[in-house]
Design an enzyme around this catalytic site. Structure first.
Site, short mmCIF file in Angstrom:
data_model
loop_
_atom_site.label_atom_id
_atom_site.label_comp_id
_atom_site.label_asym_id
_atom_site.label_seq_id
_atom_site.Cartn_x
_atom_site.Cartn_y
_atom_site.Cartn_z
CG HIS A 157 60.29 69.32 28.20
ND1 HIS A 157 59.68 70.35 28.87
CD2 HIS A 157 59.35 68.84 27.33
CE1 HIS A 157 58.44 70.49 28.43
NE2 HIS A 157 58.22 69.59 27.49
CD GLU A 158 60.51 67.19 24.20
OE1 GLU A 158 59.51 66.44 24.18
OE2 GLU A 158 60.43 68.43 24.14
CG HIS B 102 56.81 64.85 26.82
ND1 HIS B 102 55.98 65.30 27.83
CD2 HIS B 102 57.20 65.95 26.14
CE1 HIS B 102 55.87 66.60 27.76
NE2 HIS B 102 56.60 67.02 26.74
#
Length: 256
Positions: free
Chosen positions: A136-137, A140
């Site tokens: 997920h990160e 980003h």
């Protein structure tokens, strides 16, 4: 005796106050959720007695082992690392990934100021959770590196949260569990799940109201939902999608 302020002076002060308030709001990055990052974490006696705190060193070691294992063995984490390297942003796990104590409401985070992923060692205690946080990160991080996103821009923030939820989290089962699905709207369940997860993430990171966050998410949703770089597909639960992404990485020019 000081003379009374003119209307013009009052208006200027009012505008300055609004400007300061806006700047303060823009600086609200949710770092209260990451006390160790701010240097404000101190174990509380009550939490030590309950067994929730006081084992930070052991938690950090376990977390770092899970991170290392994911980096070496997880197909999707390895694919994301290859995509970042291909984009000119290679990851050094000692520099770009940090295990820390966090608020129990979050499992991880991305700090764009330091270009660093935070894995919440007191929340993400299992390898599967760490894999989810890293993936997920890293999305980003990819958006920050490849697409030059400005995380102070609310539309940019909403877009990257939509993309991360879209590619890594939502399935019909997860949508059902959070009340975003029914048997008569299966087709729409995934979109609703993505919107819900993005909404909570945006509201956690920035101090804005729900209505404002919903409006921003709806505005950017069509474009960001259809952008599936760098994985090229959505990860379905209990599927071979992670392994397919790994096998397809060479087609995208990712050197794994």
């Amino acid at each position: 005796m000081e003379s009374p302020k003119s209307n013009t002076e009052t208006e200027i002060k009012s505008e300055e106050s609004k400007s300061e308030s806006k700047e303060t709001k823009q600086e609200a990055w949710g770092y209260d959720l990451y006390p160790e990052r701010r240097g404000t974490f101190t174990p509380k006696i009550s939490n030590i007695l309950l067994g929730k705190e006081g084992k930070e060193n052991l938690e950090k070691i376990k977390c770092e082992k899970n991170v290392y294992h994911c980096v070496k063995n997880s197909p999707i984490v390895k694919t994301m690392m290859a995509a970042l390297k291909s984009s000119g942003c290679p990851i050094d796990i000692r520099r770009h990934i940090s295990c820390e104590v966090c608020d129990y409401s979050v499992s991880g985070g991305y700090d764009p100021q330091l270009n660093q992923i935070v894995v919440c060692q007191n929340v993400s205690t299992k390898e599967g959770m760490v894999q989810g946080v890293l993936t997920h990160e890293m999305i980003h991080m990819f958006d920050y590196c490849r697409n030059h996103l400005d995380f102070r821009n609310m539309e940019h923030l909403a877009c990257t949260e939509i993309r991360a939820a879209n590619l890594t989290h939502c399935s019909f089962l997860s949508a059902w569990s959070q009340g975003d699905a029914s048997w008569i709207k299966i087709k729409k369940a995934h979109e609703d799940c993505v919107k819900t997860k993005a909404l909570y993430s945006v509201m956690a990171v920035r101090q804005i109201g729900k209505l404002e966050a919903v409006e921003i998410i709806e505005k950017v949703f069509p474009k960001c939902y259809n952008d599936m770089e760098p994985l090229g597909r959505r990860m379905r639960r209990n599927s071979e999608d992670m392994h397919r992404v790994f096998r397809e990485a060479a087609y995208y020019g990712y050197d794994i």
